[in-house]
Design an enzyme around this catalytic site. Structure first.
Site, PDB file in Angstrom:
ATOM      1  N   LYS A 175       1.269  -1.448   0.449  1.00 47.98           N
ATOM      2  CA  LYS A 175      -0.272  -0.034   0.267  1.00 47.98           C
ATOM      3  C   LYS A 175       0.737   1.046  -0.215  1.00 47.98           C
ATOM      4  CE  LYS A 175      -3.502  -2.566   0.549  1.00 47.98           C
ATOM      5  NZ  LYS A 175      -4.741  -2.560  -0.397  1.00 47.98           N
ATOM      6  N   HIS A 294      -6.783 -13.436  -7.804  1.00 52.72           N
ATOM      7  CA  HIS A 294      -7.543 -12.459  -6.835  1.00 52.72           C
ATOM      8  C   HIS A 294      -9.031 -12.242  -7.398  1.00 52.72           C
ATOM      9  CE1 HIS A 294      -8.702  -8.257  -5.516  1.00 52.72           C
ATOM     10  NE2 HIS A 294      -8.047  -8.555  -4.415  1.00 52.72           N
TER      11      HIS A 294
END
Length: 477
Positions: A175, A294
């Site tokens: 992140k 994902h």
């Protein structure tokens, strides 16, 4: 009357519209071992009987159309048609029914999830006679399972490649997910891996944007990975997202990852599509790459209880199409996931044979006939206080992935990774000693804090963080 018309009439053709249930509702039908079985949650329009609604689903997802056609006489409908063979009312829901449909195996192309879904969840979901329709579960017969390669490697081969046994694997999503340069991104990867994580991960929407092109990211992440391996003596990985706008570009990125010698790549299988995913899975097996999956976009499809496709079906489809990891929810984090439902499809991902169990949402017994298993990935809003629950819920064959729960540590990325590794090792040791993680979890974490200042700092930061929201998708009463 023309000769052609006379021929049609002579074989019994009668133009017009007739009720679906006259042909496709067959409660006397005995299902075959080779049938694909489907459980649909059906909400008919007012005035439409459930038998007609269930038969319409069977018809429109197999051989039927809205009117009688003369070419029906040129084939055997009894051989190829779908059959609604049972209907049951959903307790506690008004005008909802579970319709069970059996499909002959010859309706589907071998080894193609794309073709299977095009039939079973195609145009029928827009059918006007239905207010809503949801595919709750599929039984894939062994005869069809054996036409798929499945996961590139599977759970045991992955553990052997990584030389890591007896505990869940630890990961972290880098992140902020967008905006970092490739060099700064690689630095974050290095710090997390050096601190004790097994994997770091590209976020699902990191592909090849102006701020960080894919080739630069791959190079800096590979450098970080090798440096962390040299320092720790452990095998490390970073999920390099190969998802791209074309299959050709996706494979090009996977080829470059293989040339760099990294162990794993990644794909967004729903936005990328099943054809692309299966192609990448075949490449990964042939070239020794693990494949992380994902599920971006899944909640658009699976979150509403009365319409769409349940994630247990998407999970089965992924195991067939191919992937070594897939995100599966956390039960305890920020994302949707009721415990019994989640554990139901986690077993469908990992186990060779899963019995029917309606208490966990499993409508059919599923035999995977040695198709490799998939590691479930718990990710989304989890931190060190969740470690005992995650270890107890998911067991050893899982990946526990802490993004903000690593990078949000007050001392930095490496201490955040240390905190997670210490918490995990403490939970695994306590479990192996016979302690109850569900009852003693917080005490186990506090004990570990006494000798790990990194863990103590993490516990202080996240001691009051909870996500107390009721799940939308829950089991029927």
């Amino acid at each position: 009357m023309s000769p052609q018309t006379e021929t049609k009439a002579s074989v019994g053709f009668k133009a017009g519209v007739k009720e679906y249930k006259l042909t496709y509702y067959t409660p006397e039908y005995q299902t075959k071992d080779t049938d694909i079985l489907a459980a649909f949650r059906v909400t008919p329009q007012p005035g439409v009987p459930p038998e007609e609604a269930g038969a319409a689903v069977a018809a429109e997802s197999s051989t039927g159309t809205w009117t009688t056609v003369w070419t029906d006489g040129l084939t055997s409908l009894d051989r190829y048609k779908g059959r609604c063979y049972r209907i049951e009312r959903v307790v506690g829901e008004k005008d909802q029914y579970i319709a069970y449909v059996a499909y002959p195996l010859d309706l589907f192309e071998e080894g193609s999830v794309t073709n299977m879904f095009t039939s079973i969840v195609g145009n029928v979901f827009g059918f006007k006679a239905l207010r809503a329709l949801r595919l709750e579960d599929l039984r894939i017969p062994p005869a069809y399972v054996k036409t798929f390669q499945g996961p590139p490697h599977g759970i045991q081969v992955e553990r052997d490649k990584l030389n890591k046994y007896g505990r869940p694997l630890l990961g972290c999503t880098i992140k902020p997910k967008l905006g970092l340069s490739a060099k700064n991104y690689g630095r974050a990867v290095y710090e997390c891996l050096r601190g004790g994580l097994d994997f770091t991960k590209d976020d699902e929407n990191v592909n090849s944007q102006p701020f960080m092109r894919w080739r630069d990211r791959f190079l800096f992440c590979a450098e970080a990975l090798y440096k962390a391996q040299a320092e720790t003596g452990e095998i490390k990985g970073h999920y390099l997202n190969a998802t791209a706008g074309t299959c050709e570009e996706m494979i090009k990125r996977a080829v470059f990852a293989r040339e760099l010698g990294v162990p794993i790549v990644m794909h967004d299988y729903l936005t990328g599509g099943f054809t692309a995913n299966t192609s990448l899975a075949h490449y990964c097996r042939d070239n020794g790459l693990l494949l992380h999956i994902h599920r971006a976009m899944h909640a658009v499809i699976d979150r509403q209880k009365n319409h769409g496709i349940h994630f247990r079906v998407l999970a089965k489809a992924l195991r067939m199409s191919g992937g070594d990891h897939i995100h599966s929810g956390t039960v305890v984090g920020k994302l949707e996931g009721e415990r019994d439902i989640t554990l139901g499809f986690v077993d469908l991902l990992r186990d060779d044979f899963v019995e029917q169990d309606r208490s966990r949402g499993i409508y059919f017994t599923q035999d995977w006939v040695s198709l490799p298993g998939v590691l479930p990935v718990a990710s989304g809003g989890i931190h060190v206080w969740h470690m005992p629950a995650l270890t107890e819920i998911f067991g050893d064959d899982s990946v526990l992935q802490f993004g903000g729960g690593t990078l949000g540590h007050p001392w930095g990325n490496a201490p955040g990774a240390v905190a997670n590794r210490v918490a995990l090792e403490a939970c695994v040791q306590a479990r192996n000693e016979g302690r109850d993680l569900a009852q003693e979890g917080n005490e186990i974490i506090r004990e570990a804090c006494k000798w790990s200042p990194e863990l103590a700092a993490a516990c202080e930061v996240w001691k009051e963080i909870v996500f107390n929201f009721a799940a939308v998708d829950v089991l029927d009463k």
